[in-house]
Design a protein around this motif. Structure first.
Motif, PDB file in Angstrom:
ATOM      1  N   CYS A   3      80.515 110.634 152.286  1.00 31.91           N
ATOM      2  CA  CYS A   3      79.206 111.273 152.579  1.00 31.91           C
ATOM      3  C   CYS A   3      79.077 112.729 152.582  1.00 31.91           C
ATOM      4  O   CYS A   3      77.749 113.046 152.118  1.00 31.91           O
ATOM      5  N   TYR A   4      80.065 113.617 152.718  1.00 32.67           N
ATOM      6  CA  TYR A   4      79.799 114.772 152.585  1.00 32.67           C
ATOM      7  C   TYR A   4      79.433 115.108 151.018  1.00 32.67           C
ATOM      8  O   TYR A   4      78.451 116.296 151.005  1.00 32.67           O
ATOM      9  N   SER A   5      79.959 114.669 150.124  1.00 38.98           N
ATOM     10  CA  SER A   5      79.816 115.094 148.697  1.00 38.98           C
ATOM     11  C   SER A   5      78.338 114.373 148.300  1.00 38.98           C
ATOM     12  O   SER A   5      77.566 115.097 147.685  1.00 38.98           O
ATOM     13  N   ILE A   6      77.969 113.283 149.010  1.00 35.58           N
ATOM     14  CA  ILE A   6      76.755 112.699 148.503  1.00 35.58           C
ATOM     15  C   ILE A   6      75.664 113.723 149.219  1.00 35.58           C
ATOM     16  O   ILE A   6      74.722 113.562 148.529  1.00 35.58           O
ATOM     17  N   ASN A   7      75.756 113.928 150.169  1.00 34.22           N
ATOM     18  CA  ASN A   7      74.744 114.824 150.879  1.00 34.22           C
ATOM     19  C   ASN A   7      74.744 116.168 150.140  1.00 34.22           C
ATOM     20  O   ASN A   7      73.442 116.344 149.891  1.00 34.22           O
ATOM     21  N   LEU A   8      75.576 116.783 149.646  1.00 29.94           N
ATOM     22  CA  LEU A   8      75.447 117.793 148.842  1.00 29.94           C
ATOM     23  C   LEU A   8      74.644 117.536 147.704  1.00 29.94           C
ATOM     24  O   LEU A   8      73.777 118.354 147.039  1.00 29.94           O
ATOM     25  N   TYR A  30      64.952 121.442 159.475  1.00 26.72           N
ATOM     26  CA  TYR A  30      65.903 121.496 158.362  1.00 26.72           C
ATOM     27  C   TYR A  30      66.830 120.383 158.374  1.00 26.72           C
ATOM     28  O   TYR A  30      67.041 119.769 159.388  1.00 26.72           O
ATOM     29  N   SER A  31      67.646 120.488 157.324  1.00 29.71           N
ATOM     30  CA  SER A  31      69.027 119.416 157.282  1.00 29.71           C
ATOM     31  C   SER A  31      70.081 120.255 156.802  1.00 29.71           C
ATOM     32  O   SER A  31      69.900 121.168 156.041  1.00 29.71           O
ATOM     33  N   ASP A  32      71.333 120.099 157.338  1.00 31.86           N
ATOM     34  CA  ASP A  32      72.372 120.721 156.902  1.00 31.86           C
ATOM     35  C   ASP A  32      73.524 119.934 156.676  1.00 31.86           C
ATOM     36  O   ASP A  32      73.535 118.772 157.556  1.00 31.86           O
ATOM     37  N   VAL A  33      74.436 120.261 155.854  1.00 33.82           N
ATOM     38  CA  VAL A  33      75.406 119.389 155.451  1.00 33.82           C
ATOM     39  C   VAL A  33      76.460 119.145 156.395  1.00 33.82           C
ATOM     40  O   VAL A  33      77.174 118.127 156.455  1.00 33.82           O
TER      41      VAL A  33
END
Length: 306
Positions: free
Chosen positions: A96-101, A204-207
């Protein structure tokens, strides 16, 4: 007054995280690490959608759908791939970390100048921080009511039975793998919605906003159970929300005591550890009182029965 209102509003919004985690942690009885991936995933999807002109309500619904897909992925890795649930959750959380980016295109996205669920004419006319209280109360009421109704159905009872005793549930003809997948999907869908609401509230959203999220969710559950004691299933859902609000007040007191905001994750861990140890500490205190009075636990129990 503003600080109290803000704490209540934030507690209601974060309460959705606790309710979602309750489905897997308490009912299905296993830890789901996907939480730390689906929370920022919901935030990333909703914020990115809003910045591209999507209606905030639809963006929040999209977050719910994407969160369900993440939960289903964890469920399939666990039920079909036979990967341990803890590791399956970690794998999806990491992915999910990479997907969020990919979704955001950068590590954080601002909502400055864009309309959110909190930008409605009625909500903006309210006193400061009352928008999060009203919207949070409305959403959490609907979610808890729907879950309470669901848990009373045959499907809901099968879901509960799967967590209580999987072997017995299988002997009754319940497809336990399907129940686990269902629980993970609904749980992570709600957690993604919580991420979407928090992101819209904060602007805002942050990874990295998912770091330590599971501790916050567990704290809401444990505090609610410790404060309110033995409850029915429906009452426990409400207790989780109340636990989330209490937890926010604890953090408020910590900040008022002079601690730095960088210490919040440490404080959260300490609060959770203390709440988890409370039943053991109470038992030890009870036994020490019995010994001090010169009675054995067995004789004390016999005396109380007489």
């Amino acid at each position: 007054m503003n600080l109290i209102t803000s704490a209540i509003g934030q507690g209601l919004l974060w309460g959705l995280l606790g309710v979602g985690l309750f489905l897997t942690f308490r009912i299905l009885d296993f830890p789901d690490m996907t939480v730390e991936g689906t929370f920022p995933l919901g935030a990333a999807v909703s914020v990115t959608a809003i910045t591209h002109g999507v209606d905030p309500l639809l963006a929040t619904v999209l977050a719910f759908g994407v969160g369900m897909l993440a939960g289903l992925t964890t469920g399939l890795l666990y039920t079909k791939g036979k990967i341990p649930i803890l590791l399956a959750g970690i794998l999806v959380m990491t992915a999910c970390y990479s997907i969020n980016l990919r979704i955001m295109g950068t590590s954080n996205v601002s909502l400055l100048g864009h309309h959110t669920l909190f930008s409605g004419a009625f909500l903006t006319a309210l006193p400061p921080f009352f928008d999060s209280v009203l919207l949070g109360l409305l959403i959490i009421t609907v979610v808890v009511a729907l879950l309470a109704l669901f848990l009373q159905t045959e499907l809901g009872q099968a879901f509960i039975a799967t967590g209580d005793n999987e072997k017995m549930a299988k002997s009754l003809g319940i497809h336990t793998d399907q129940m686990k997948n269902l629980g993970l999907m609904v749980s992570n869908g709600l957690i993604a919605v919580s991420g979407a609401l928090i992101a819209q509230s904060d602007g805002y959203s942050d990874v990295n906003m998912g770091i330590g999220i599971i501790v916050i969710g567990l704290a809401s559950i444990i505090i609610g159970e410790v404060v309110f004691g033995e409850l029915t299933m429906n009452q426990r859902l409400v207790a989780v929300v109340c636990g989330s609000i209490i937890y926010r007040f604890v953090l408020l007191l910590v900040l008022k005591a002079g601690f730095n905001t960088n210490d919040l994750n440490l404080i959260s861990s300490l609060v959770l550890a203390l709440c988890l140890m409370l039943p053991t500490l109470r038992q030890k205190l009870r036994l020490s009182n019995i010994v001090r009075r010169g009675l054995s636990p067995i004789s004390q129990e016999r005396d109380s029965n007489e």
